[in-house]
Design an enzyme around this catalytic site. Structure first.
Site, PDB file in Angstrom:
ATOM      1  N   GLU A 194     -21.967 -27.131 -24.031  1.00 50.83           N
ATOM      2  CA  GLU A 194     -21.220 -26.080 -24.727  1.00 50.83           C
ATOM      3  C   GLU A 194     -19.896 -26.555 -25.293  1.00 50.83           C
ATOM      4  O   GLU A 194     -19.319 -25.913 -26.168  1.00 50.83           O
ATOM      5  CB  GLU A 194     -20.980 -24.879 -23.794  1.00 50.83           C
ATOM      6  CG  GLU A 194     -20.148 -25.172 -22.554  1.00 50.83           C
ATOM      7  CD  GLU A 194     -20.971 -25.705 -21.397  1.00 50.83           C
ATOM      8  OE1 GLU A 194     -20.405 -25.928 -20.332  1.00 50.83           O
ATOM      9  OE2 GLU A 194     -22.194 -25.910 -21.580  1.00 50.83           O
ATOM     10  N   ASP A 245     -16.226 -38.264 -63.207  1.00 55.25           N
ATOM     11  CA  ASP A 245     -16.609 -38.629 -61.840  1.00 55.25           C
ATOM     12  C   ASP A 245     -16.817 -37.414 -60.938  1.00 55.25           C
ATOM     13  O   ASP A 245     -17.341 -37.559 -59.826  1.00 55.25           O
ATOM     14  CB  ASP A 245     -15.530 -39.524 -61.207  1.00 55.25           C
ATOM     15  CG  ASP A 245     -15.417 -40.871 -61.898  1.00 55.25           C
ATOM     16  OD1 ASP A 245     -16.452 -41.382 -62.342  1.00 55.25           O
ATOM     17  OD2 ASP A 245     -14.297 -41.395 -61.994  1.00 55.25           O
ATOM     18  N   ASP A 305     -16.106 -46.147 -59.137  1.00 54.99           N
ATOM     19  CA  ASP A 305     -15.794 -46.342 -60.538  1.00 54.99           C
ATOM     20  C   ASP A 305     -14.842 -47.533 -60.623  1.00 54.99           C
ATOM     21  O   ASP A 305     -14.234 -47.931 -59.635  1.00 54.99           O
ATOM     22  CB  ASP A 305     -15.138 -45.070 -61.094  1.00 54.99           C
ATOM     23  CG  ASP A 305     -14.890 -45.159 -62.584  1.00 54.99           C
ATOM     24  OD1 ASP A 305     -15.655 -45.861 -63.267  1.00 54.99           O
ATOM     25  OD2 ASP A 305     -13.921 -44.549 -63.062  1.00 54.99           O
TER      26      ASP A 305
END
Length: 736
Positions: A47, A355, A89
């Site tokens: 938990e 991008d 890039d």
């Protein structure tokens, strides 16, 4: 994680139902049986997992913030740790993004004021988001254009790769176009040199193309400039008007590589990261930048080639190529999707408008502070400083986060499963419950308190050397192996208390409570590291403190008034001696089992660079050579062979010419995928257990129709030369 949650839920549900009905059949009180079963469910459930992961991720975000990195999405830190491929890039990421206009020349390479003027007009009057190239043109020199009036504009797009504006000067309208030279040439029928306009012949086209290649090879980013006088005056112009233009010349830009990029590439390579460059620039400029950064180019793929490739072919190409040039935003997305379909965890580093889709599509989107707003909005992580080496720190932080989360999961599922399994089995033959529901919950609470310090724990240096991944098979097998070991010593405690101490219900429950809590608290120090012996890995002070505090509290509890609340009694002194012996034997057995377990299954947590999905309609040559190398290594009767033997046998066994360089390249793939280990000094290759898993899972399923002929040919060759092959293959072949 969803699969892991389902596994825990399934195990808990079946065990709880089984215990409830068995206890009911034993004529025990139904309510007591129900409470006992529910307490088992609580004990089995990790938990604290949401809290542990949240603390882990938050700690990672705070540590990265100190290094001036903004974590926008906490889960991206964990993805950082699993990432094995980083696509980037070029402009603004590997380079400084301080673009400067260097030259403006005609087709002979001589400086031209007209080229500069028309480039300036095109950049000044365009109304879209200005690119760094346009900013560089405007910053180069201030030019008086008061006599020019803008009429219309045809915006830039990534298909045409050019932008046109229409201006009027002295009652004459001109269309001025600037863009990729190859695209500008497509719309030109004439050229201008020394103010003389001539027809654009094939010879002149080749001359322009040579000049473009020459300038690009020097590392300049080059744009072409063209214009024409408009005869038809109209309020709106379109792409169809971009025709029969006059090629005027070139403008060239320089964007120096970042000083930190070379070091960042080296650091990422050291931690098992594969770097791939995705750029809209041409291959010559990109090659020059890669050369400056010391980046080894394995292969170059152009956007024009990707455009005609099927997804299956692209899935193979992205494994072999690490530089993609002249690609559009859509093609960048296809590359990232292909890598993800191949089983990679992919990051993307970009800073431009184009991008943004790739930043969203990647598992981890990374941008920089000087990026455009849309790129920063799409990114998960933003670097505030112009220092790419921070990427290396981020990867390590992600692996620490993943490592500590995995520690808790392994500790929780194995200890909880073992203890609850012991309780469940004990309840079947004991005349009383082996532990009261309230005692089970206290046991679970105290154990969970020790785990709250796991996010602050140290992670072994060896664990950080390779990317890791979530593997439910590994977790399930860990639970099945180490849970029963815990139960074995629980049962030993049962029999010791019943036979040696003749314990009644309160003493029995007290004794097993102490044994259960102390063993699962102390075993944490063994399970938290894969190093053997465990003391080679130093735990954090917080983990030592919380564990020691809980152990002291548990030992003192039966002697306090609080112990009576939980129905504990004071055990005899002899019990503690027996308890020490049981704990010592248990820890020794777990340490031995851990060494065996990680030798057999440890590879499953490593993010394999070998593609596992998306095999496609056919195999590329590199993939075929790699699979044939796997066949030759797997089919040999011995576990270890020499590299020279492998090369000579492959050259003779396959039906196509193969070079040693290709085989060496394939061996690098196999080594990175942990299918083999290689001693280059001795010239030896040893197949690892991971190869058997790979062959079972992929070779004899989805790959078999494409490689079966090669495997049969290699098997026949080995039978003829050595008289025997791997017995596992013989069994597999018999079943085919």
């Amino acid at each position: 994680m969803n699969v892991g949650s389902y596994m825990i839920m399934e195990t808990t549900f079946l065990l709880v139902l089984f215990i409830f009905f068995i206890n009911a059949l034993y004529k025990r009180d139904v309510l007591e049986s129900l409470l006992f079963s529910v307490s088992l469910a609580v004990g089995l459930t990790p938990e604290l997992l949401p809290m542990i992961i949240s603390i882990n991720l938050s700690k990672g975000a705070i540590d990265m913030a100190r290094k001036k990195v903004i974590i926008k999405r906490l889960a991206s830190i964990q993805n950082f740790g699993s990432m094995d491929v980083l696509c980037t890039d070029k402009t603004g990421t590997l380079t400084e993004n301080r673009i400067r206009l260097i030259f403006h020349v005609d087709i002979d390479g001589k400086e031209s004021g007209k080229v500069l003027l028309y480039s300036y007009l095109n950049s000044y009057y365009q109304t879209g988001l200005r690119s760094p190239l346009n900013e560089a043109v405007l910053a180069y020199k201030s030019i008086d254009i008061t006599g020019y009036m803008k009429i219309d504009e045809i915006p830039f797009d990534f298909i045409r790769k050019r932008l046109s504006i229409v201006v009027e000067h002295e009652n004459q309208r001109y269309m001025i176009t600037k863009g990729a030279p190859e695209e500008i040439l497509k719309i030109c029928s004439f050229y201008e040199l020394d103010e003389v306009i001539s027809d654009l012949t094939n010879e002149t086209r080749r001359k322009i193309e040579r000049k473009y290649l020459e300038l690009s090879a020097e590392g300049y980013r080059v744009l072409g400039v063209a214009y024409k006088r408009l005869r038809e005056y109209k309020p709106v112009y379109s792409v169809s008007d971009e025709s029969e233009m006059i090629f005027l010349g070139f403008i060239g830009f320089l964007d120096p590589p970042k000083e930190t990029a070379r070091e960042a590439i080296r650091l990422l390579r050291e931690v098992g990261m594969e770097l791939k460059i995705l750029t809209g620039d041409n291959e010559l400029v990109t090659r020059k930048v890669c050369e400056h950064l010391g980046f080894e180019i394995k292969g170059i793929l152009l956007g024009s080639e990707i455009e005609h490739m099927h997804d299956d072919a692209l899935a193979r190409a992205v494994e072999e190529v690490n530089v993609f040039c002249r690609v559009t935003p859509a093609q960048k997305n296809r590359i990232i999707s292909a890598l993800r379909a191949n089983g990679h965890v992919v990051g993307f580093l970009g800073d431009g408008i184009n991008d943004a889709p790739s930043l969203k599509n990647a598992d981890v989107g990374i941008s920089v502070d000087n990026a455009v707003d849309v790129a920063k909005e799409a990114a998960d992580i933003i670097l505030l400083e112009n220092d790419l080496t921070i990427l290396h720190d981020g990867v390590l932080e992600g692996r620490k986060t993943f490592g500590n989360a995995m520690k808790y999961i392994l500790m929780a599922v194995s200890s909880n499963f073992g203890n609850m399994f012991s309780v469940a089995i004990g309840s079947l033959f004991l005349p009383f419950l082996p532990m009261l529901p309230i005692q089970i919950l206290l046991n679970n609470l105290l154990y969970d308190l020790t785990q709250t310090s796991v996010p602050l724990d140290d992670v072994d240096r060896e664990y950080l050397e390779k990317p890791r991944r979530w593997d439910i098979f590994f977790v399930r097998r860990f639970m099945v192996v180490f849970g029963p070991i815990s139960s074995l010593f629980d049962f030993l405690t049962y029999f010791m208390m019943l036979l040696a101490f003749k314990a009644a219900e309160p003493l029995f429950q007290t004794a097993w409570f102490l044994e259960s809590l102390l063993t699962q608290t102390l075993v944490v120090f063994i399970i938290r590291t894969r190093l053997s012996p465990f003391y080679r890995s130093r735990p954090s002070k917080a983990l030592i403190f919380t564990s020691a505090s809980v152990i002291i509290f548990a030992l003192v509890l039966p002697y306090t008034w609080l112990g009576t609340v939980f129905r504990f009694v004071q055990p005899p002194i002899e019990f503690y001696l027996a308890l020490a012996a049981i704990i010592g034997a248990y820890l020794a057995l777990v340490e031995t089992a851990k060494s065996w377990f990680y030798r057999r299954y440890g590879h499953r947590l490593e993010q394999v660079l070998m593609p596992s999905r998306g095999i496609g309609l056919y195999l590329s040559r590199t993939m075929r050579v790699t699979q044939d190398a796997i066949a030759m290594i797997y089919l040999r009767y011995e576990d270890e062979i020499s590299i020279n033997t492998l090369i000579s046998d492959l050259e003779r066994a396959v039906a196509y010419p193969i070079s040693p360089e290709e085989i060496y390249h394939s061996l690098q793939y196999l080594r990175r995928a942990n299918l083999v280990s290689i001693d280059w000094r001795e010239g030896k290759i040893r197949r690892e257990k991971a190869m058997k898993d790979y062959v079972d899972k992929y070779v004899f399923s989805e790959l078999w129709p494409k490689i079966s002929d090669d495997w049969r040919s290699i098997s026949a060759y080995l039978e003829a030369r050595y008289g025997k092959t791997n017995q596992e293959y013989q069994l597999k072949r018999a079943s085919k």
